[in-house]
Enzyme design. Structure first.
Site, mmCIF file in Angstrom:
data_model
loop_
_atom_site.group_PDB
_atom_site.id
_atom_site.type_symbol
_atom_site.label_atom_id
_atom_site.label_comp_id
_atom_site.label_asym_id
_atom_site.label_seq_id
_atom_site.Cartn_x
_atom_site.Cartn_y
_atom_site.Cartn_z
ATOM 1 N N GLY A 18 55.332 34.907 -29.357
ATOM 2 C CA GLY A 18 54.774 35.192 -28.037
ATOM 3 C C GLY A 18 53.462 34.475 -27.805
ATOM 4 O O GLY A 18 52.578 34.960 -27.099
ATOM 5 N N GLY A 21 51.969 33.967 -24.272
ATOM 6 C CA GLY A 21 51.388 35.079 -23.535
ATOM 7 C C GLY A 21 49.897 35.153 -23.779
ATOM 8 O O GLY A 21 49.365 34.534 -24.716
ATOM 9 N N SER A 149 51.082 49.169 -28.148
ATOM 10 C CA SER A 149 50.452 49.469 -26.869
ATOM 11 C C SER A 149 49.986 50.908 -26.881
ATOM 12 O O SER A 149 50.487 51.731 -27.669
ATOM 13 C CB SER A 149 51.473 49.264 -25.736
ATOM 14 O OG SER A 149 51.007 49.766 -24.509
ATOM 15 N N TYR A 162 59.716 51.270 -21.350
ATOM 16 C CA TYR A 162 58.696 50.483 -22.049
ATOM 17 C C TYR A 162 58.019 51.323 -23.123
ATOM 18 O O TYR A 162 57.825 50.868 -24.256
ATOM 19 C CB TYR A 162 57.664 49.948 -21.050
ATOM 20 C CG TYR A 162 56.576 49.120 -21.679
ATOM 21 C CD1 TYR A 162 56.848 47.839 -22.155
ATOM 22 C CD2 TYR A 162 55.280 49.606 -21.802
ATOM 23 C CE1 TYR A 162 55.841 47.065 -22.739
ATOM 24 C CE2 TYR A 162 54.276 48.846 -22.385
ATOM 25 C CZ TYR A 162 54.560 47.573 -22.848
ATOM 26 O OH TYR A 162 53.570 46.826 -23.429
ATOM 27 N N ALA A 164 59.212 53.867 -24.679
ATOM 28 C CA ALA A 164 60.160 54.081 -25.772
ATOM 29 C C ALA A 164 60.174 52.885 -26.716
ATOM 30 O O ALA A 164 60.201 53.042 -27.945
ATOM 31 C CB ALA A 164 61.556 54.327 -25.207
ATOM 32 N N LYS A 166 57.759 50.751 -27.272
ATOM 33 C CA LYS A 166 56.501 50.653 -28.006
ATOM 34 C C LYS A 166 56.309 51.822 -28.980
ATOM 35 O O LYS A 166 55.682 51.654 -30.027
ATOM 36 C CB LYS A 166 55.326 50.554 -27.030
ATOM 37 C CG LYS A 166 55.305 49.239 -26.261
ATOM 38 C CD LYS A 166 55.227 48.028 -27.197
ATOM 39 C CE LYS A 166 55.080 46.719 -26.452
ATOM 40 N NZ LYS A 166 54.956 45.553 -27.358
#
Length: 266
Positions: A18, A21, A149, A162, A164, A166
Site C-alpha cells: 500500500g 497510499g 485503525s 470496515y 469488522a 479492522k
C-alpha cells in the site's frame, strides 16, 4: 528533520504494501531516511514511480525496489516476495499498509462490499504475511507492523463492515504476536483515527454528503470531535510505524498503538 538516526534501520530490508497510499507513502520515506533497503508495492504504477523518485533523493537508487502487485492475486503475492528477495535479500521488516475503506449502514451492505473489505484488509494481507513469516521463522528474526485503525477497537455509526475488517486485523495481530515472539519475531499494529490522506478525505466527504453538509464543514466537524482539535498527519503515523521497526521497540509485542488525538483512551 528526521526523528531517527540515519543508520537506525541500515541492517534491514523492509517491504511496504500500500505504498501508494498516504501512510505507506510517508512510511517508505521515513524508513529510507533511516538507512533501510526498501521495497515498495501497490497497484498504481505511476504513483509508485513518483514515490521511487522521492526515495532516490533520500537514499541510493540501489536501495529502492519498485514492484507493482495486486495482493488479491496469489501469483502476485508470491512473485512480489521472490522479486523483493532478489533485489534486497531477506525481508526482515514488513509493513502491511494496503487497505480499502468504506462506510455503509447495515441495511446498505451487500455481499460484494463485505467480501471486498474483508479480502483486502484481512484475508490477502494475512496470506502475504504468512509467506514472509515462514521465512522469518527460519531466520529467527523479523518485525511486522499491521495498519489497523481506531475502527478496530470500537464501533462507529455506518462502519460495520470496515470495523469488522479492522477488528480482524487487531485480533490477528494479538494472536500471531504470541506465536511469533517464540521465534524472535515481533508483531504489532498501529491504530490511527482520521489521518489527512485521500482515503480519509473521501470518507469524510461521504459522511458529509449523508448529513447534507459541505466537505469543508465535514472536515471541521471531524477535527472538532478530537480533543487535540485536529486530525493526524501521515508523517505522524509513519514515525510510529518506523519506531516499531527499530530495536528500540524490542519488547513491544502484540500492541495496538493508538494515534487518536485523545479521542480513544483505554
Amino acid at each position: 528533520m528526521s526523528l531517527f538516526a540515519k543508520d537506525a534501520l541500515s541492517h534491514k530490508h523492509i517491504l511496504i504494501t500500500g505504498a501508494t497510499g498516504g501512510i505507506g507513502y510517508e512510511t517508505a520515506k521515513v524508513v529510507a531516511g533511516m538507512g533501510a533497503k526498501v521495497t515498495i508495492t501497490g497497484r498504481n504504477e505511476e504513483k509508485l514511480k513518483g514515490l521511487a523518485g522521492e526515495l532516490e533523493r533520500i537514499t541510493a537508487k540501489e536501495n529502492v525496489a519498485v514492484l507493482p502487485a495486486d495482493l488479491t492475486e496469489k501469483k502476485d503475492r508470491s512473485k512480489l516476495i521472490a522479486d523483493a528477495e532478489k533485489a534486497h535479500g531477506f525481508i526482515c521488516g514488513l509493513v502491511n499498509s494496503a487497505g480499502v475503506a468504506g462506510g455503509r449502514t447495515v441495511e446498505e451492505l451487500d455481499e460484494e462490499f463485505i467480501e471486498k473489505l474483508m479480502n483486502v484488509n484481512y484475508k490477502c494481507t494475512l496470506l502475504l504475511t504468512q509467506e514472509i513469516y515462514k521465512k522469518m521463522m527460519e531466520r529467527k528474526e523479523g518485525d511486522i507492523v499491521n495498519l489497523a485503525s481506531l475502527s478496530g477497537l470500537r464501533g462507529t455509526h455506518g462502519n460495520t463492515a470496515y470495523a469488522a475488517s479492522k477488528f480482524a486485523v487487531v485480533g490477528w495481530t494479538q494472536s500471531m504476536a504470541l506465536e511469533a515472539i517464540e521465534h524472535g519475531i515481533r508483531v504489532n499494529a498501529v491504530c490511527p483515527g482520521y489521518v489527512d490522506t485521500e482515503m480519509a478525505r473521501n470518507s469524510i466527504r461521504r459522511k458529509a454528503e449523508r448529513k447534507g453538509i459541505t466537505f469543508e464543514e465535514g472536515m471541521e466537524e471531524a477535527a472538532n470531535s478530537i480533543p487535540s482539535g485536529r486530525i493526524s498527519t501521515p508523517e505522524e503515523v509513519a514515525n510510529t510505524i518506523a519506531f516499531l521497526l527499530t530495536d528500540a521497540a524490542a519488547n513491544i509485542v502484540g500492541e495496538s498503538v493508538k494515534i487518536s488525538g485523545g479521542s480513544v483512551m483505554r
